[in-house]
Design an enzyme around this catalytic site. Structure first.
Site, PDB file in Angstrom:
ATOM      1  N   ASN A 218     -10.348  -3.021   2.176  1.00 14.65           N
ATOM      2  CA  ASN A 218     -10.004  -2.990   0.758  1.00 14.65           C
ATOM      3  C   ASN A 218     -11.263  -2.722  -0.059  1.00 14.65           C
ATOM      4  O   ASN A 218     -12.360  -2.695   0.497  1.00 14.65           O
ATOM      5  CB  ASN A 218      -9.433  -4.348   0.322  1.00 14.65           C
ATOM      6  CG  ASN A 218      -7.953  -4.498   0.634  1.00 14.65           C
ATOM      7  OD1 ASN A 218      -7.219  -3.511   0.737  1.00 14.65           O
ATOM      8  ND2 ASN A 218      -7.520  -5.722   0.789  1.00 14.65           N
TER       9      ASN A 218
ATOM     10  N   HIS B 245       0.830  -1.228   0.000  1.00 15.88           N
ATOM     11  CA  HIS B 245       0.000   0.000   0.000  1.00 15.88           C
ATOM     12  C   HIS B 245       0.857   1.267   0.000  1.00 15.88           C
ATOM     13  O   HIS B 245       0.520   2.256   0.649  1.00 15.88           O
ATOM     14  CB  HIS B 245      -0.965   0.015   1.200  1.00 15.88           C
ATOM     15  CG  HIS B 245      -1.953  -1.098   1.180  1.00 15.88           C
ATOM     16  ND1 HIS B 245      -3.164  -1.016   0.540  1.00 15.88           N
ATOM     17  CD2 HIS B 245      -1.896  -2.346   1.697  1.00 15.88           C
ATOM     18  CE1 HIS B 245      -3.827  -2.164   0.670  1.00 15.88           C
ATOM     19  NE2 HIS B 245      -3.074  -2.986   1.372  1.00 15.88           N
TER      20      HIS B 245
END
Ligand code: NDP
Length: 486
Positions: free
Chosen positions: A129, A56
Protein backbone atom coordinates in the site's frame (compact mmCIF):
# COMPACT_ATOMS: atom_id res chain seq x y z
CA UNK A 1 -6.54 -18.37 -51.88
CA UNK A 2 -4.67 -16.52 -49.09
CA UNK A 3 -4.55 -12.76 -48.84
CA UNK A 4 -3.71 -10.31 -45.99
CA UNK A 5 -7.17 -8.88 -45.52
CA UNK A 6 -8.24 -8.72 -41.84
CA UNK A 7 -11.72 -10.22 -42.03
CA UNK A 8 -14.45 -10.20 -39.45
CA UNK A 9 -14.79 -13.71 -38.04
CA UNK A 10 -16.78 -15.67 -35.53
CA UNK A 11 -14.97 -16.60 -32.31
CA UNK A 12 -14.06 -19.89 -33.94
CA UNK A 13 -12.39 -18.06 -36.81
CA UNK A 14 -14.90 -18.49 -39.62
CA UNK A 15 -14.94 -15.34 -41.78
CA UNK A 16 -18.38 -13.82 -41.35
CA UNK A 17 -20.16 -11.65 -43.84
CA UNK A 18 -21.82 -8.98 -41.69
CA UNK A 19 -21.96 -7.57 -38.15
CA UNK A 20 -25.14 -5.52 -37.75
CA UNK A 21 -28.23 -7.06 -39.30
CA UNK A 22 -29.85 -10.07 -37.67
CA UNK A 23 -31.09 -12.78 -40.00
CA UNK A 24 -34.88 -12.37 -40.30
CA UNK A 25 -37.90 -13.74 -42.08
CA UNK A 26 -38.53 -10.85 -44.42
CA UNK A 27 -37.41 -7.29 -43.86
CA UNK A 28 -39.45 -6.83 -40.68
CA UNK A 29 -38.57 -10.05 -38.88
CA UNK A 30 -39.00 -12.11 -36.74
CA UNK A 31 -35.39 -13.12 -36.11
CA UNK A 32 -34.24 -16.61 -36.97
CA UNK A 33 -32.80 -18.88 -34.28
CA UNK A 34 -30.21 -20.03 -36.75
CA UNK A 35 -28.36 -16.67 -36.60
CA UNK A 36 -25.64 -18.18 -34.42
CA UNK A 37 -23.44 -15.14 -34.89
CA UNK A 38 -26.09 -13.04 -33.15
CA UNK A 39 -26.20 -15.54 -30.25
CA UNK A 40 -22.46 -15.55 -29.92
CA UNK A 41 -22.29 -11.78 -29.91
CA UNK A 42 -25.01 -11.29 -27.29
CA UNK A 43 -23.92 -14.21 -25.13
CA UNK A 44 -20.31 -13.07 -25.01
CA UNK A 45 -21.39 -9.55 -24.19
CA UNK A 46 -23.43 -10.87 -21.25
CA UNK A 47 -20.26 -12.41 -19.89
CA UNK A 48 -17.95 -9.42 -20.25
CA UNK A 49 -17.83 -8.65 -16.54
CA UNK A 50 -15.96 -10.82 -14.13
CA UNK A 51 -16.54 -10.41 -10.40
CA UNK A 52 -15.28 -7.07 -9.22
CA UNK A 53 -12.51 -7.26 -6.66
CA UNK A 54 -14.16 -6.94 -3.23
CA UNK A 55 -11.35 -4.56 -2.29
CA UNK A 56 -9.06 -2.56 -4.58
CA UNK A 57 -11.66 -2.66 -7.37
CA UNK A 58 -10.64 0.64 -9.01
CA UNK A 59 -7.11 0.50 -10.31
CA UNK A 60 -4.50 1.52 -12.86
CA UNK A 61 -1.54 -0.47 -14.08
CA UNK A 62 1.71 -0.19 -15.99
CA UNK A 63 4.69 -2.28 -16.96
CA UNK A 64 8.30 -1.33 -16.33
CA UNK A 65 11.64 -2.47 -15.01
CA UNK A 66 13.35 -2.96 -11.68
CA UNK A 67 17.09 -2.57 -11.44
CA UNK A 68 19.34 -3.54 -8.54
CA UNK A 69 21.46 -0.50 -7.63
CA UNK A 70 23.25 -1.65 -4.47
CA UNK A 71 24.51 -4.89 -3.04
CA UNK A 72 22.27 -6.47 -0.42
CA UNK A 73 23.41 -10.03 -1.14
CA UNK A 74 24.71 -10.38 2.42
CA UNK A 75 21.06 -10.43 3.48
CA UNK A 76 19.46 -12.41 0.67
CA UNK A 77 20.38 -15.16 -1.74
CA UNK A 78 17.54 -14.07 -4.08
CA UNK A 79 18.82 -14.39 -7.65
CA UNK A 80 17.47 -10.92 -8.39
CA UNK A 81 19.83 -9.36 -5.84
CA UNK A 82 22.88 -11.51 -6.67
CA UNK A 83 24.58 -8.69 -8.59
CA UNK A 84 24.31 -4.92 -8.83
CA UNK A 85 22.88 -4.13 -12.26
CA UNK A 86 20.52 -7.12 -12.38
CA UNK A 87 17.20 -6.21 -13.95
CA UNK A 88 13.75 -7.69 -14.29
CA UNK A 89 10.43 -6.64 -15.76
CA UNK A 90 7.66 -5.51 -13.46
CA UNK A 91 3.94 -4.93 -13.58
CA UNK A 92 2.47 -2.52 -11.05
CA UNK A 93 -1.16 -2.00 -10.16
CA UNK A 94 -2.22 1.03 -8.13
CA UNK A 95 -5.69 1.24 -6.68
CA UNK A 96 -8.03 2.71 -4.15
CA UNK A 97 -9.44 0.24 -1.63
CA UNK A 98 -13.05 0.76 -0.63
CA UNK A 99 -14.77 2.10 -3.74
CA UNK A 100 -16.33 0.23 -6.64
CA UNK A 101 -14.75 -0.02 -10.07
CA UNK A 102 -16.27 3.30 -11.15
CA UNK A 103 -15.47 5.24 -7.99
CA UNK A 104 -13.33 8.38 -7.88
CA UNK A 105 -9.54 8.24 -7.77
CA UNK A 106 -9.38 11.10 -5.28
CA UNK A 107 -11.30 9.38 -2.46
CA UNK A 108 -9.74 9.51 0.99
CA UNK A 109 -8.54 5.93 1.13
CA UNK A 110 -5.25 4.04 1.27
CA UNK A 111 -3.83 3.33 -2.18
CA UNK A 112 -2.86 -0.18 -3.23
CA UNK A 113 0.72 -0.38 -4.53
CA UNK A 114 1.11 -3.92 -5.88
CA UNK A 115 4.31 -4.86 -7.68
CA UNK A 116 4.89 -8.07 -9.62
CA UNK A 117 8.57 -8.68 -10.35
CA UNK A 118 9.09 -11.28 -13.07
CA UNK A 119 12.39 -12.85 -11.94
CA UNK A 120 14.12 -15.84 -13.46
CA UNK A 121 13.29 -17.79 -10.30
CA UNK A 122 9.60 -17.01 -10.33
CA UNK A 123 7.30 -14.08 -9.72
CA UNK A 124 7.81 -12.02 -6.61
CA UNK A 125 4.64 -10.11 -5.73
CA UNK A 126 5.12 -7.28 -3.30
CA UNK A 127 1.47 -6.50 -2.65
CA UNK A 128 1.69 -3.30 -0.66
CA UNK A 129 0.00 0.00 0.00
CA UNK A 130 1.04 3.65 0.05
CA UNK A 131 1.05 3.45 3.84
CA UNK A 132 3.59 1.63 6.02
CA UNK A 133 0.95 0.29 8.41
CA UNK A 134 -2.61 -1.03 8.29
CA UNK A 135 -5.88 -0.68 10.23
CA UNK A 136 -5.79 -4.15 11.78
CA UNK A 137 -3.19 -6.68 12.77
CA UNK A 138 -5.15 -9.91 12.42
CA UNK A 139 -6.77 -11.13 9.18
CA UNK A 140 -9.76 -12.44 11.14
CA UNK A 141 -10.87 -8.81 11.47
CA UNK A 142 -10.61 -8.04 7.77
CA UNK A 143 -14.16 -8.79 6.55
CA UNK A 144 -15.71 -6.79 9.41
CA UNK A 145 -13.38 -3.88 8.85
CA UNK A 146 -13.97 -3.81 5.10
CA UNK A 147 -17.75 -3.91 5.58
CA UNK A 148 -17.41 -0.56 7.38
CA UNK A 149 -15.67 0.93 4.35
CA UNK A 150 -18.34 -0.29 1.94
CA UNK A 151 -21.99 0.63 1.71
CA UNK A 152 -24.50 0.55 4.56
CA UNK A 153 -26.69 -2.53 3.99
CA UNK A 154 -29.89 -0.51 4.53
CA UNK A 155 -29.22 2.87 2.91
CA UNK A 156 -26.71 1.58 0.37
CA UNK A 157 -24.67 4.70 1.17
CA UNK A 158 -21.11 5.06 2.41
CA UNK A 159 -21.38 5.54 6.14
CA UNK A 160 -19.02 7.61 8.33
CA UNK A 161 -21.05 6.23 11.24
CA UNK A 162 -20.03 2.65 10.44
CA UNK A 163 -16.41 3.69 9.89
CA UNK A 164 -15.98 5.66 13.10
CA UNK A 165 -17.99 3.18 15.15
CA UNK A 166 -15.53 0.50 14.07
CA UNK A 167 -12.37 2.60 14.39
CA UNK A 168 -13.34 3.89 17.82
CA UNK A 169 -13.94 0.31 18.99
CA UNK A 170 -10.73 -0.94 17.40
CA UNK A 171 -8.00 1.47 18.50
CA UNK A 172 -5.24 -0.50 16.79
CA UNK A 173 -6.45 1.25 13.62
CA UNK A 174 -5.42 4.67 14.99
CA UNK A 175 -2.00 4.84 13.34
CA UNK A 176 -3.43 4.11 9.90
CA UNK A 177 -6.37 6.45 10.55
CA UNK A 178 -3.90 9.26 11.35
CA UNK A 179 -2.13 8.72 8.04
CA UNK A 180 -5.44 8.39 6.19
CA UNK A 181 -6.72 11.72 7.49
CA UNK A 182 -3.45 13.49 6.84
CA UNK A 183 -3.01 14.82 3.32
CA UNK A 184 -1.27 11.55 2.42
CA UNK A 185 -4.77 10.03 2.48
CA UNK A 186 -5.48 11.91 -0.75
CA UNK A 187 -2.32 11.60 -2.88
CA UNK A 188 -2.02 13.67 -6.05
CA UNK A 189 -2.17 10.69 -8.39
CA UNK A 190 -0.16 7.49 -8.18
CA UNK A 191 3.18 8.88 -9.31
CA UNK A 192 3.60 11.10 -6.27
CA UNK A 193 3.27 8.60 -3.48
CA UNK A 194 5.50 6.09 -1.74
CA UNK A 195 4.82 2.37 -1.66
CA UNK A 196 5.44 0.09 1.30
CA UNK A 197 5.51 -3.69 1.61
CA UNK A 198 4.10 -2.80 5.06
CA UNK A 199 4.41 -6.30 6.54
CA UNK A 200 7.59 -7.64 8.01
CA UNK A 201 9.13 -10.17 5.64
CA UNK A 202 12.32 -12.20 5.95
CA UNK A 203 15.47 -12.48 3.90
CA UNK A 204 17.66 -15.55 3.87
CA UNK A 205 21.24 -15.47 2.66
CA UNK A 206 23.46 -18.16 1.18
CA UNK A 207 24.66 -19.09 4.68
CA UNK A 208 21.07 -19.88 5.62
CA UNK A 209 20.93 -16.86 7.95
CA UNK A 210 17.61 -15.06 8.37
CA UNK A 211 16.92 -11.37 8.99
CA UNK A 212 13.58 -9.58 9.16
CA UNK A 213 12.97 -6.88 6.55
CA UNK A 214 10.56 -4.14 5.56
CA UNK A 215 10.32 -2.88 1.97
CA UNK A 216 9.94 0.75 0.89
CA UNK A 217 9.49 2.34 -2.54
CA UNK A 218 10.07 6.10 -2.30
CA UNK A 219 8.73 8.20 -5.12
CA UNK A 220 11.39 10.00 -7.18
CA UNK A 221 8.71 12.49 -8.28
CA UNK A 222 8.39 13.80 -4.71
CA UNK A 223 5.37 13.31 -2.48
CA UNK A 224 2.45 15.45 -3.62
CA UNK A 225 -0.96 15.42 -2.04
CA UNK A 226 -4.35 17.04 -2.44
CA UNK A 227 -6.04 18.87 0.39
CA UNK A 228 -9.45 17.57 1.41
CA UNK A 229 -11.09 20.39 -0.55
CA UNK A 230 -9.02 19.73 -3.68
CA UNK A 231 -9.82 16.01 -3.48
CA UNK A 232 -13.55 16.75 -3.20
CA UNK A 233 -13.36 19.05 -6.20
CA UNK A 234 -11.40 16.50 -8.24
CA UNK A 235 -14.09 13.86 -7.58
CA UNK A 236 -16.50 15.89 -9.70
CA UNK A 237 -14.03 17.34 -12.16
CA UNK A 238 -12.15 14.19 -13.17
CA UNK A 239 -12.95 11.05 -11.19
CA UNK A 240 -10.28 9.16 -13.17
CA UNK A 241 -7.55 11.75 -12.73
CA UNK A 242 -4.97 9.31 -11.35
CA UNK A 243 -5.44 6.89 -14.27
CA UNK A 244 -5.19 9.82 -16.70
CA UNK A 245 -2.09 11.19 -14.99
CA UNK A 246 -0.31 7.82 -15.12
CA UNK A 247 -1.18 7.09 -18.74
CA UNK A 248 -0.33 10.59 -19.93
CA UNK A 249 2.98 10.67 -18.07
CA UNK A 250 4.09 7.36 -19.59
CA UNK A 251 2.80 8.24 -23.06
CA UNK A 252 4.80 11.47 -22.97
CA UNK A 253 7.86 9.54 -21.78
CA UNK A 254 7.92 11.09 -18.30
CA UNK A 255 8.50 7.66 -16.84
CA UNK A 256 7.74 7.63 -13.12
CA UNK A 257 10.27 5.93 -10.87
CA UNK A 258 10.74 4.89 -7.28
CA UNK A 259 13.88 4.17 -5.26
CA UNK A 260 13.68 0.88 -3.44
CA UNK A 261 14.96 0.48 0.13
CA UNK A 262 14.96 -2.19 2.77
CA UNK A 263 15.06 -1.96 6.54
CA UNK A 264 16.78 -4.85 8.28
CA UNK A 265 16.22 -6.20 11.80
CA UNK A 266 18.23 -9.12 13.12
CA UNK A 267 16.56 -11.91 15.05
CA UNK A 268 18.35 -10.65 18.20
CA UNK A 269 17.07 -7.09 17.64
CA UNK A 270 13.59 -8.49 17.10
CA UNK A 271 13.62 -10.07 20.54
CA UNK A 272 14.52 -6.72 22.13
CA UNK A 273 12.37 -4.39 19.98
CA UNK A 274 9.94 -2.44 22.14
CA UNK A 275 7.00 -3.48 20.00
CA UNK A 276 6.09 -6.71 18.31
CA UNK A 277 8.15 -6.50 15.08
CA UNK A 278 5.43 -8.45 13.27
CA UNK A 279 2.65 -6.04 14.18
CA UNK A 280 1.29 -4.46 11.00
CA UNK A 281 0.07 -1.37 12.87
CA UNK A 282 3.65 -0.36 13.73
CA UNK A 283 6.62 0.97 11.76
CA UNK A 284 10.27 0.42 12.55
CA UNK A 285 11.75 3.89 13.25
CA UNK A 286 14.29 4.92 10.63
CA UNK A 287 16.68 6.10 13.35
CA UNK A 288 16.97 2.54 14.70
CA UNK A 289 16.58 0.69 11.41
CA UNK A 290 17.95 2.93 8.64
CA UNK A 291 16.76 2.66 5.08
CA UNK A 292 19.23 0.72 2.92
CA UNK A 293 19.01 1.52 -0.78
CA UNK A 294 18.81 -1.51 -3.05
CA UNK A 295 17.09 -0.69 -6.33
CA UNK A 296 15.14 1.52 -8.65
CA UNK A 297 11.83 0.84 -10.35
CA UNK A 298 10.63 2.66 -13.45
CA UNK A 299 7.26 2.38 -15.17
CA UNK A 300 7.50 2.88 -18.92
CA UNK A 301 4.71 1.01 -20.71
CA UNK A 302 0.95 1.33 -20.57
CA UNK A 303 -0.74 -2.04 -21.11
CA UNK A 304 -2.12 -2.45 -24.64
CA UNK A 305 -5.40 -3.59 -23.18
CA UNK A 306 -6.70 -2.60 -19.77
CA UNK A 307 -8.87 -5.65 -19.13
CA UNK A 308 -6.26 -8.15 -20.28
CA UNK A 309 -3.55 -6.92 -17.98
CA UNK A 310 -4.95 -4.66 -15.26
CA UNK A 311 -8.28 -6.32 -14.60
CA UNK A 312 -6.82 -9.82 -14.84
CA UNK A 313 -3.69 -9.05 -12.82
CA UNK A 314 -3.53 -11.34 -9.82
CA UNK A 315 -1.07 -10.48 -7.06
CA UNK A 316 -0.45 -12.75 -4.10
CA UNK A 317 1.76 -12.08 -1.08
CA UNK A 318 2.51 -15.81 -1.17
CA UNK A 319 4.36 -15.30 -4.47
CA UNK A 320 7.84 -15.00 -3.01
CA UNK A 321 11.18 -15.99 -4.46
CA UNK A 322 13.93 -18.00 -2.85
CA UNK A 323 15.84 -15.73 -0.47
CA UNK A 324 12.75 -13.73 0.48
CA UNK A 325 10.33 -15.27 2.93
CA UNK A 326 7.37 -14.76 5.21
CA UNK A 327 7.25 -13.66 8.83
CA UNK A 328 4.83 -14.54 11.62
CA UNK A 329 2.85 -11.30 10.91
CA UNK A 330 -0.76 -12.48 11.40
CA UNK A 331 -2.14 -10.29 8.64
CA UNK A 332 0.47 -11.53 6.19
CA UNK A 333 -0.34 -15.11 7.11
CA UNK A 334 -4.03 -14.43 6.45
CA UNK A 335 -3.32 -12.68 3.16
CA UNK A 336 -1.31 -15.59 1.79
CA UNK A 337 -4.55 -17.56 1.91
CA UNK A 338 -6.98 -14.80 0.95
CA UNK A 339 -5.35 -13.46 -2.20
CA UNK A 340 -4.92 -16.67 -4.19
CA UNK A 341 -8.38 -17.67 -3.00
CA UNK A 342 -9.84 -14.44 -4.42
CA UNK A 343 -8.10 -15.03 -7.75
CA UNK A 344 -9.37 -18.59 -8.01
CA UNK A 345 -12.87 -17.21 -7.55
CA UNK A 346 -12.51 -14.21 -9.90
CA UNK A 347 -10.31 -15.69 -12.62
CA UNK A 348 -10.40 -19.46 -12.13
CA UNK A 349 -7.96 -22.05 -10.89
CA UNK A 350 -5.52 -21.47 -13.73
CA UNK A 351 -5.16 -17.72 -13.21
CA UNK A 352 -1.36 -17.97 -13.20
CA UNK A 353 -1.55 -18.93 -16.89
CA UNK A 354 -3.00 -15.55 -17.90
CA UNK A 355 -0.21 -13.65 -19.69
CA UNK A 356 0.12 -10.82 -17.13
CA UNK A 357 0.45 -13.36 -14.33
CA UNK A 358 2.58 -15.91 -16.17
CA UNK A 359 6.13 -16.34 -14.86
CA UNK A 360 8.95 -15.73 -17.34
CA UNK A 361 10.75 -18.84 -16.11
CA UNK A 362 9.72 -22.44 -16.80
CA UNK A 363 7.02 -23.92 -14.59
CA UNK A 364 7.27 -27.63 -13.72
CA UNK A 365 4.80 -29.36 -11.48
CA UNK A 366 1.95 -31.86 -11.54
CA UNK A 367 -0.99 -29.46 -11.49
CA UNK A 368 -3.21 -30.33 -14.42
CA UNK A 369 -6.58 -29.62 -16.01
CA UNK A 370 -9.24 -27.23 -14.74
CA UNK A 371 -11.06 -24.38 -16.45
CA UNK A 372 -9.21 -22.58 -19.24
CA UNK A 373 -6.02 -24.61 -19.29
CA UNK A 374 -4.03 -22.87 -21.99
CA UNK A 375 -0.42 -23.76 -21.25
CA UNK A 376 -0.32 -27.17 -22.91
CA UNK A 377 -1.25 -28.85 -19.63
CA UNK A 378 2.07 -30.70 -19.34
CA UNK A 379 1.59 -32.42 -22.69
CA UNK A 380 2.32 -36.14 -22.56
CA UNK A 381 4.53 -35.83 -19.47
CA UNK A 382 3.55 -37.71 -16.30
CA UNK A 383 0.97 -36.01 -14.10
CA UNK A 384 2.03 -37.72 -10.88
CA UNK A 385 5.02 -37.74 -8.57
CA UNK A 386 7.16 -39.72 -7.97
CA UNK A 387 7.49 -41.28 -11.38
CA UNK A 388 10.13 -43.11 -13.38
CA UNK A 389 9.98 -40.85 -16.44
CA UNK A 390 10.54 -37.16 -15.98
CA UNK A 391 13.54 -35.41 -14.46
CA UNK A 392 11.78 -32.89 -12.26
CA UNK A 393 13.52 -32.65 -8.90
CA UNK A 394 12.41 -30.99 -5.69
CA UNK A 395 15.73 -29.23 -5.07
CA UNK A 396 16.63 -29.02 -1.37
CA UNK A 397 18.86 -26.02 -1.96
CA UNK A 398 15.70 -23.91 -1.98
CA UNK A 399 14.72 -24.96 1.52
CA UNK A 400 14.54 -22.18 4.11
CA UNK A 401 16.25 -22.69 7.48
CA UNK A 402 13.88 -23.84 10.23
CA UNK A 403 12.38 -21.29 12.56
CA UNK A 404 12.35 -21.79 16.28
CA UNK A 405 8.82 -21.35 17.59
CA UNK A 406 8.06 -20.62 21.21
CA UNK A 407 6.33 -23.28 23.21
CA UNK A 408 3.17 -21.34 24.02
CA UNK A 409 -0.23 -22.94 23.83
CA UNK A 410 -2.21 -22.76 20.61
CA UNK A 411 -4.95 -20.25 21.43
CA UNK A 412 -6.70 -17.13 20.13
CA UNK A 413 -4.46 -14.60 21.84
CA UNK A 414 -6.01 -11.24 22.44
CA UNK A 415 -3.29 -8.80 23.47
CA UNK A 416 0.39 -9.35 24.21
CA UNK A 417 3.85 -7.91 23.61
CA UNK A 418 3.03 -4.28 24.39
CA UNK A 419 0.32 -4.47 21.75
CA UNK A 420 -1.99 -2.08 23.56
CA UNK A 421 0.27 0.82 22.68
CA UNK A 422 -1.77 2.20 19.83
CA UNK A 423 -0.76 5.77 20.58
CA UNK A 424 3.02 6.34 20.60
CA UNK A 425 3.63 6.06 16.87
CA UNK A 426 0.61 8.13 15.75
CA UNK A 427 1.84 10.73 18.27
CA UNK A 428 5.33 10.68 16.71
CA UNK A 429 3.77 11.20 13.31
CA UNK A 430 1.60 14.08 14.50
CA UNK A 431 4.20 15.92 16.55
CA UNK A 432 7.57 15.08 15.00
CA UNK A 433 6.89 14.44 11.33
CA UNK A 434 3.98 16.70 10.34
CA UNK A 435 4.49 20.41 9.77
CA UNK A 436 2.15 22.90 11.43
CA UNK A 437 0.12 23.16 8.24
CA UNK A 438 -0.11 19.36 7.88
CA UNK A 439 -1.34 19.10 11.48
CA UNK A 440 -3.99 21.73 10.82
CA UNK A 441 -5.11 19.94 7.63
CA UNK A 442 -5.28 16.62 9.47
CA UNK A 443 -7.40 18.14 12.24
CA UNK A 444 -9.75 19.68 9.68
CA UNK A 445 -9.99 16.39 7.79
CA UNK A 446 -10.94 14.63 11.03
CA UNK A 447 -13.60 17.24 11.78
CA UNK A 448 -14.93 16.93 8.26
CA UNK A 449 -14.95 13.12 8.32
CA UNK A 450 -16.44 12.78 11.81
CA UNK A 451 -19.17 15.36 11.09
CA UNK A 452 -20.82 12.66 9.01
CA UNK A 453 -21.43 10.43 12.05
CA UNK A 454 -25.17 10.34 12.66
CA UNK A 455 -27.93 8.51 14.49
CA UNK A 456 -28.60 7.66 18.14
CA UNK A 457 -25.00 6.55 18.82
CA UNK A 458 -23.39 9.72 17.41
CA UNK A 459 -22.33 11.19 20.76
CA UNK A 460 -21.09 7.87 22.10
CA UNK A 461 -18.95 7.18 19.02
CA UNK A 462 -17.42 10.67 18.89
CA UNK A 463 -16.61 10.66 22.62
CA UNK A 464 -14.98 7.25 22.34
CA UNK A 465 -12.82 8.38 19.43
CA UNK A 466 -11.86 11.61 21.22
CA UNK A 467 -10.59 9.53 24.14
CA UNK A 468 -8.21 7.80 21.73
CA UNK A 469 -7.09 11.12 20.25
CA UNK A 470 -6.34 12.38 23.78
CA UNK A 471 -3.85 9.56 24.21
CA UNK A 472 -2.16 10.57 20.95
CA UNK A 473 -1.96 14.31 21.49
CA UNK A 474 -3.96 16.76 23.58
CA UNK A 475 -3.88 19.51 20.92
CA UNK A 476 -5.31 17.09 18.37
CA UNK A 477 -8.08 15.95 20.72
CA UNK A 478 -8.98 19.48 21.85
CA UNK A 479 -9.16 20.92 18.35
CA UNK A 480 -11.18 18.04 16.90
CA UNK A 481 -13.55 18.19 19.88
CA UNK A 482 -13.99 21.94 19.42
CA UNK A 483 -14.58 21.56 15.71
CA UNK A 484 -17.32 18.99 16.38
CA UNK A 485 -18.93 21.10 19.12
CA UNK A 486 -17.93 18.75 21.99
P1 NDP B 1 11.26 9.70 10.18
O1 NDP B 1 11.20 11.17 10.42
O2 NDP B 1 12.59 9.07 10.02
O3 NDP B 1 10.36 9.32 8.91
C1 NDP B 1 9.08 9.82 8.80
C2 NDP B 1 8.45 9.15 7.62
O4 NDP B 1 7.13 9.62 7.55
C3 NDP B 1 9.09 9.47 6.29
O5 NDP B 1 9.26 8.23 5.65
C4 NDP B 1 8.07 10.31 5.53
O6 NDP B 1 8.03 9.94 4.17
C5 NDP B 1 6.79 9.85 6.19
N1 NDP B 1 5.70 10.80 6.26
C6 NDP B 1 5.72 12.15 6.29
N2 NDP B 1 4.47 12.61 6.43
C7 NDP B 1 3.66 11.54 6.49
C8 NDP B 1 2.27 11.37 6.63
N3 NDP B 1 1.44 12.39 6.75
N4 NDP B 1 1.79 10.12 6.65
C9 NDP B 1 2.60 9.06 6.56
N5 NDP B 1 3.93 9.15 6.43
C10 NDP B 1 4.44 10.39 6.40
O7 NDP B 1 10.42 9.07 11.40
P2 NDP B 1 10.36 7.63 12.07
O8 NDP B 1 10.92 6.54 11.24
O9 NDP B 1 10.87 7.75 13.45
O10 NDP B 1 8.78 7.47 12.16
C11 NDP B 1 7.97 8.49 12.76
C12 NDP B 1 6.56 8.35 12.22
O11 NDP B 1 6.60 8.56 10.82
C13 NDP B 1 5.99 6.95 12.39
O12 NDP B 1 5.36 6.77 13.62
C14 NDP B 1 5.06 6.84 11.24
O13 NDP B 1 3.80 7.35 11.58
C15 NDP B 1 5.67 7.71 10.16
N6 NDP B 1 6.33 6.90 9.12
C16 NDP B 1 7.41 6.13 9.41
C17 NDP B 1 7.90 5.26 8.46
C18 NDP B 1 8.98 4.30 8.78
O14 NDP B 1 9.10 3.29 8.07
N7 NDP B 1 9.80 4.53 9.79
C19 NDP B 1 7.35 5.24 7.10
C20 NDP B 1 6.28 6.18 6.88
C21 NDP B 1 5.78 6.93 7.88
P3 NDP B 1 8.91 10.76 3.06
O15 NDP B 1 10.31 10.67 3.53
O16 NDP B 1 8.68 10.06 1.81
O17 NDP B 1 8.37 12.16 3.08
Amino acid sequence: MKDDKKRLTTASGRPYFENEDSMTVGKRGPVLLQDHYLHEKLAHFNRERIPERVVHAKGSGAFGTFKVTADISKYTRACLFSRVGNECSVFVRFSTVGGEKGSADSERDPRGFAVKLYTREGNWDLVGNNTPVFFIKDAKKFPDFIHTQKRDPYTNLKSPTMMWDYWSLNPESLHQVMILFSDRGTPDGFRHMNGYGSHTFSMINDKDERVWVKFHFKTDQGNKTLTGAQADEMRGKDPDFAQRDLVEAIKSKKFPSWTFYIQVMTEEQAKKFKWNPFDLTKIWPHSEFPLIEAGRMELNRVPENYFADVEQAAFAPSNLIDGIGLSPDKMLQGRIFAYPDAHRYRLGGNYEQIPVNRPVCPVHNYQRDGHMTVNGNGGAAPNYYPNSYDEIVADKKYKEPGQQLNSDYADSYDRNDNEDDHYTQPGDLFRKVMTHQQRENTINNFIDGMSGIEGPKREEIIKRQLEHFKKVDSELADKVAKGLGF
